[in-house]
Design an enzyme around this catalytic site. Structure first.
Site, PDB file in Angstrom:
ATOM      1  N   HIS A  27       1.302  -1.751  -0.302  1.00  0.00           N
ATOM      2  CA  HIS A  27       0.216  -0.475  -0.175  1.00  0.00           C
ATOM      3  C   HIS A  27       0.934   0.931  -0.063  1.00  0.00           C
ATOM      4  O   HIS A  27       2.041   1.424  -0.798  1.00  0.00           O
ATOM      5  CB  HIS A  27      -1.031  -0.435   1.403  1.00  0.00           C
ATOM      6  CG  HIS A  27      -2.375   1.079   1.300  1.00  0.00           C
ATOM      7  ND1 HIS A  27      -2.377   1.682   0.167  1.00  0.00           N
ATOM      8  CD2 HIS A  27      -2.778   0.809   2.494  1.00  0.00           C
ATOM      9  CE1 HIS A  27      -3.848   2.482   0.455  1.00  0.00           C
ATOM     10  NE2 HIS A  27      -3.801   2.230   1.641  1.00  0.00           N
ATOM     11  N   HIS A  77      -1.793  -1.915  -9.314  1.00  0.00           N
ATOM     12  CA  HIS A  77      -2.994  -1.347  -8.448  1.00  0.00           C
ATOM     13  C   HIS A  77      -3.890  -2.886  -8.807  1.00  0.00           C
ATOM     14  O   HIS A  77      -4.472  -3.410  -9.685  1.00  0.00           O
ATOM     15  CB  HIS A  77      -3.363  -0.240  -9.495  1.00  0.00           C
ATOM     16  CG  HIS A  77      -4.198   0.694  -7.852  1.00  0.00           C
ATOM     17  ND1 HIS A  77      -5.513  -0.056  -8.571  1.00  0.00           N
ATOM     18  CD2 HIS A  77      -3.551   1.366  -6.934  1.00  0.00           C
ATOM     19  CE1 HIS A  77      -5.175   0.617  -6.767  1.00  0.00           C
ATOM     20  NE2 HIS A  77      -4.571   1.737  -6.313  1.00  0.00           N
ATOM     21  N   ASP A  84       3.045   5.508  -7.058  1.00  0.00           N
ATOM     22  CA  ASP A  84       4.066   5.582  -5.398  1.00  0.00           C
ATOM     23  C   ASP A  84       5.281   5.626  -6.338  1.00  0.00           C
ATOM     24  O   ASP A  84       6.685   6.458  -5.848  1.00  0.00           O
ATOM     25  CB  ASP A  84       4.028   4.591  -5.037  1.00  0.00           C
ATOM     26  CG  ASP A  84       3.213   4.862  -3.667  1.00  0.00           C
ATOM     27  OD1 ASP A  84       2.399   6.227  -3.231  1.00  0.00           O
ATOM     28  OD2 ASP A  84       2.175   3.721  -3.501  1.00  0.00           O
TER      29      ASP A  84
HETATM   30  N1  CMC Z   1       5.550  -7.549  -9.720  1.00  0.00           N
HETATM   31  C1  CMC Z   1       5.294  -8.366 -10.537  1.00  0.00           C
HETATM   32  N2  CMC Z   1       4.231  -9.061 -10.585  1.00  0.00           N
HETATM   33  C2  CMC Z   1       3.506  -8.195 -10.139  1.00  0.00           C
HETATM   34  C3  CMC Z   1       3.178  -7.273  -9.254  1.00  0.00           C
HETATM   35  C4  CMC Z   1       4.279  -6.658  -9.618  1.00  0.00           C
HETATM   36  N3  CMC Z   1       4.519  -5.150  -8.933  1.00  0.00           N
HETATM   37  N4  CMC Z   1       1.501  -6.874  -8.639  1.00  0.00           N
HETATM   38  C5  CMC Z   1       1.111  -7.767  -9.067  1.00  0.00           C
HETATM   39  N5  CMC Z   1       2.691  -8.879  -9.731  1.00  0.00           N
HETATM   40  C6  CMC Z   1       0.972  -9.952 -10.339  1.00  0.00           C
HETATM   41  C7  CMC Z   1       0.698 -11.199  -9.796  1.00  0.00           C
HETATM   42  O1  CMC Z   1       1.808 -12.214  -9.177  1.00  0.00           O
HETATM   43  C8  CMC Z   1      -0.665 -11.814 -10.703  1.00  0.00           C
HETATM   44  O2  CMC Z   1       0.506 -12.581 -10.713  1.00  0.00           O
HETATM   45  P1  CMC Z   1      -0.314 -14.111 -11.626  1.00  0.00           P
HETATM   46  O3  CMC Z   1      -1.592 -13.538 -12.265  1.00  0.00           O
HETATM   47  O4  CMC Z   1       0.711 -14.654 -12.783  1.00  0.00           O
HETATM   48  O5  CMC Z   1      -0.378 -14.474 -10.189  1.00  0.00           O
HETATM   49  C9  CMC Z   1      -0.857 -10.650 -10.857  1.00  0.00           C
HETATM   50  O6  CMC Z   1       0.028 -10.295 -11.148  1.00  0.00           O
HETATM   51  C10 CMC Z   1      -2.279 -10.083 -10.276  1.00  0.00           C
HETATM   52  O7  CMC Z   1      -1.660  -9.386  -9.183  1.00  0.00           O
HETATM   53  P2  CMC Z   1      -2.426  -9.968  -7.332  1.00  0.00           P
HETATM   54  O8  CMC Z   1      -1.469  -9.515  -6.899  1.00  0.00           O
HETATM   55  O9  CMC Z   1      -3.680 -10.659  -7.926  1.00  0.00           O
HETATM   56  O10 CMC Z   1      -3.092  -8.222  -7.442  1.00  0.00           O
HETATM   57  P3  CMC Z   1      -3.986  -7.251  -6.383  1.00  0.00           P
HETATM   58  O11 CMC Z   1      -4.530  -6.506  -7.062  1.00  0.00           O
HETATM   59  O12 CMC Z   1      -3.801  -8.906  -5.181  1.00  0.00           O
HETATM   60  O13 CMC Z   1      -2.568  -6.039  -5.713  1.00  0.00           O
HETATM   61  C11 CMC Z   1      -0.909  -4.783  -5.294  1.00  0.00           C
HETATM   62  C12 CMC Z   1      -2.538  -5.225  -5.970  1.00  0.00           C
HETATM   63  C13 CMC Z   1      -0.492  -3.423  -5.699  1.00  0.00           C
HETATM   64  C14 CMC Z   1      -1.102  -5.598  -3.849  1.00  0.00           C
HETATM   65  C15 CMC Z   1       0.169  -5.243  -5.727  1.00  0.00           C
HETATM   66  O14 CMC Z   1      -0.098  -5.228  -7.296  1.00  0.00           O
HETATM   67  C16 CMC Z   1       1.421  -5.452  -5.443  1.00  0.00           C
HETATM   68  O15 CMC Z   1       1.886  -5.575  -4.747  1.00  0.00           O
HETATM   69  N6  CMC Z   1       2.700  -3.659  -6.088  1.00  0.00           N
HETATM   70  C17 CMC Z   1       3.410  -3.951  -5.535  1.00  0.00           C
HETATM   71  C18 CMC Z   1       3.086  -2.530  -4.730  1.00  0.00           C
HETATM   72  C19 CMC Z   1       2.894  -1.351  -4.854  1.00  0.00           C
HETATM   73  O16 CMC Z   1       3.803  -0.808  -5.843  1.00  0.00           O
HETATM   74  N7  CMC Z   1       1.848  -1.152  -4.510  1.00  0.00           N
HETATM   75  C20 CMC Z   1       1.357   0.257  -4.743  1.00  0.00           C
HETATM   76  C21 CMC Z   1       0.033   0.574  -5.258  1.00  0.00           C
HETATM   77  S1  CMC Z   1      -0.839   2.200  -5.034  1.00  0.00           S
HETATM   78  C22 CMC Z   1      -0.773   3.207  -4.052  1.00  0.00           C
HETATM   79  C23 CMC Z   1      -1.753   2.757  -3.322  1.00  0.00           C
HETATM   80  O17 CMC Z   1      -3.436   2.523  -3.604  1.00  0.00           O
HETATM   81  O18 CMC Z   1      -1.148   2.651  -1.856  1.00  0.00           O
END
Ligand code: CMC
Length: 431
Positions: free
Chosen positions: A266, A307, A365
């Site tokens: 987050h 995201h 971010d």
């Molecule tokens: N790097 C590599 N792979 C990723 C990433 C990433 N940053 N983000 C998502 N994926 C992949 C994930 O492994 C999954 O792949 P598969 O379908 O093959 O299993 C797919 O993309 C979907 O990911 P998810 O984890 O199911 O998506 P989510 O909606 O649960 O997570 C997130 C969203 C923001 C937590 C995630 O994208 C992440 O960890 N990003 C990095 C941290 C980040 O930059 N966070 C800031 C968000 S914006 C500011 C805020 O609102 O706080």
């Protein structure tokens, strides 16, 4: 014609259940499942992938189109034309202030910028190297012990005073948590400055010198605050609502929100992005890290990418990217190796099939960390600044919840997967 009812049927022939479909102003309709429990039926949705936890009139996101509206106004227009306090007024009161309302709002906020003097003792209880977020969680929580004259959450006037206090004091708390790290004297707020300038003054000034904020940087900082002000039911906002749903006071609720924001998935992502860039260190190592990000057996993720809601460019990221170029030009840092590395990473990830097919774009971010670093803000303060900005959204959402007649204590159900009932075994008979 849109459906107005949904019917759940069961393959064992049990009577089908009809559920109303609710329609908002914009966005997806939702099936109202509140009565399901009366039928002994519950739903399973960890991470709220498809569940609306509340109704809200504050912020709207269309993740497919990359649209973000606050009270109907596009974020691009707010970031271009408003200051942070105008946006805070909009979130809290539903409308942009007219000139008179703006003056009144600003002077009310200015009336609360100082902290109770004894709160300085709370800062001094922390280790000098404490992370600013740890300090903020503690100090904001402890405000409940200082401002209890206005903590009746059922009294709209009390709610507003607490909201103003939080908005006004958060820059002071964030800046002081940094000053405490440095071992420099706390700088008191100066109300001749605007909200962004005042924060910069409390962060960067010392009692030895007069401080004149750089206007381009102050404007960029204002933009960072506006872009982070609210983002509907994200993890920290949902935390504030959940804590507040029990009638907990606003300082305790917001303190919990800060804790939730801290996580790297987050708000902690801005700090984590810079840590990651430092770890990559050189353009030649990008491929290695991209490979790691794609490897499911490796917990590494590209920080600042992806995201939950946006499946298109995060509109805040697009604005922050532009601001990033402006700030680096102002500071003559276009050739900064960290910036060049970030831009190379952005390009490679945007063309990589793994990221393209999953619609993983750089988020706000990714760029905000680079901007803040260029402004001389240390990595450990990035998430604290996010918290300061998001306070506007947290208190608006908390106030909305408390005035919502449909609001109930948040109490999710669960799917129990533990042992079935069993009898106690004395210790000498256990395996
Ligand atoms: N790097 C590599 N792979 C990723 C990433 C990433 N940053 N983000 C998502 N994926 C992949 C994930 O492994 C999954 O792949 P598969 O379908 O093959 O299993 C797919 O993309 C979907 O990911 P998810 O984890 O199911 O998506 P989510 O909606 O649960 O997570 C997130 C969203 C923001 C937590 C995630 O994208 C992440 O960890 N990003 C990095 C941290 C980040 O930059 N966070 C800031 C968000 S914006 C500011 C805020 O609102 O706080």
């Amino acid at each position: 014609m849109k459906p107005t009812k949904a019917t759940i049927t069961f393959d064992n022939g049990a009577t089908p259940i009809e559920l109303p479909i609710l329609t908002g102003t914009l966005g997806n309709d939702v099936i109202d499942i509140r009565t399901l429990g009366k039928h002994g039926i519950y739903t399973y949705d960890p991470g709220f992938m498809a569940t609306a936890s509340c109704s809200s009139a504050i912020t709207y996101i269309d993740g497919e189109q990359g649209i973000l509206l606050h009270r109907g106004y596009p974020i691009e227009q707010l970031a271009e034309n408003c200051d942070f306090l105008e946006v805070s007024h909009l979130l809290l009161h539903g409308e942009l202030p007219n000139a008179e309302q703006k003056m009144d709002f600003t002077s009310r906020i200015n009336g609360h910028t100082m902290l109770h003097d004894q709160l300085t003792n709370i800062f001094r209880g922390f280790r000098r190297d404490a992370h600013p977020m740890a300090v903020m969680i503690g100090v904001v929580g402890s405000m409940s012990a200082f401002y209890f004259d206005s903590m009746d959450v059922y009294n709209p006037e009390h709610r507003m005073i607490s909201a103003y206090r939080l908005l006004a004091k958060m820059p002071t708390i964030a800046a002081w948590s940094y000053k405490y790290n440095l071992g420099q004297p706390f700088m008191y707020p100066k109300n001749k400055f605007n909200y962004a300038e005042n924060f910069m003054h409390m962060m960067f000034a010392t009692p030895c010198e007069d401080y004149v904020p750089n206007q381009i940087l102050a404007k960029a900082f204002e933009r960072i605050l506006i872009l982070h002000a609210d983002h509907e039911q994200n993890a920290s906002t949902s935390t504030v609502r959940l804590v507040g749903s029990s009638g907990a006071n606003p300082f305790a609720s917001v303190s919990a929100g800060i804790a939730s924001l801290w996580g790297p998935a987050h708000g902690g992502a801005n700090e984590a992005t810079l840590t990651m860039l430092e770890e990559i260190g050189d353009v030649s190592r990008i491929d290695e890290f991209i490979k790691r990000a794609k490897d499911k057996s490796d917990s590494f993720r590209l920080m600042g990418f992806g995201h939950r809601v946006y499946r298109n460019m995060d509109p805040r990221a697009a604005i922050m990217r532009k601001t990033c170029y402006e700030v680096l030009a102002e500071l003559g840092l276009q050739d900064d190796p960290m910036f060049k590395l970030a831009m190379a990473l952005e390009k490679i990830a945007l063309e990589d099939e793994y990221f393209v097919s999953r619609k993983l774009y750089p988020n706000v971010d990714f760029y905000s960390g680079i901007v803040m670093r260029a402004m001389g803000i240390p990595n450990s303060m990035f998430t604290a600044i996010f918290a300061l900005a998001r306070t506007a959204g947290w208190i608006a959402q908390w106030s909305e919840m408390n005035s919502d007649p449909e609001h109930k204590i948040g109490r999710p159900r669960q799917l129990y997967t533990g042992e079935a009932k069993r009898d106690f075994v004395p210790i000498n008979l256990r395996d």
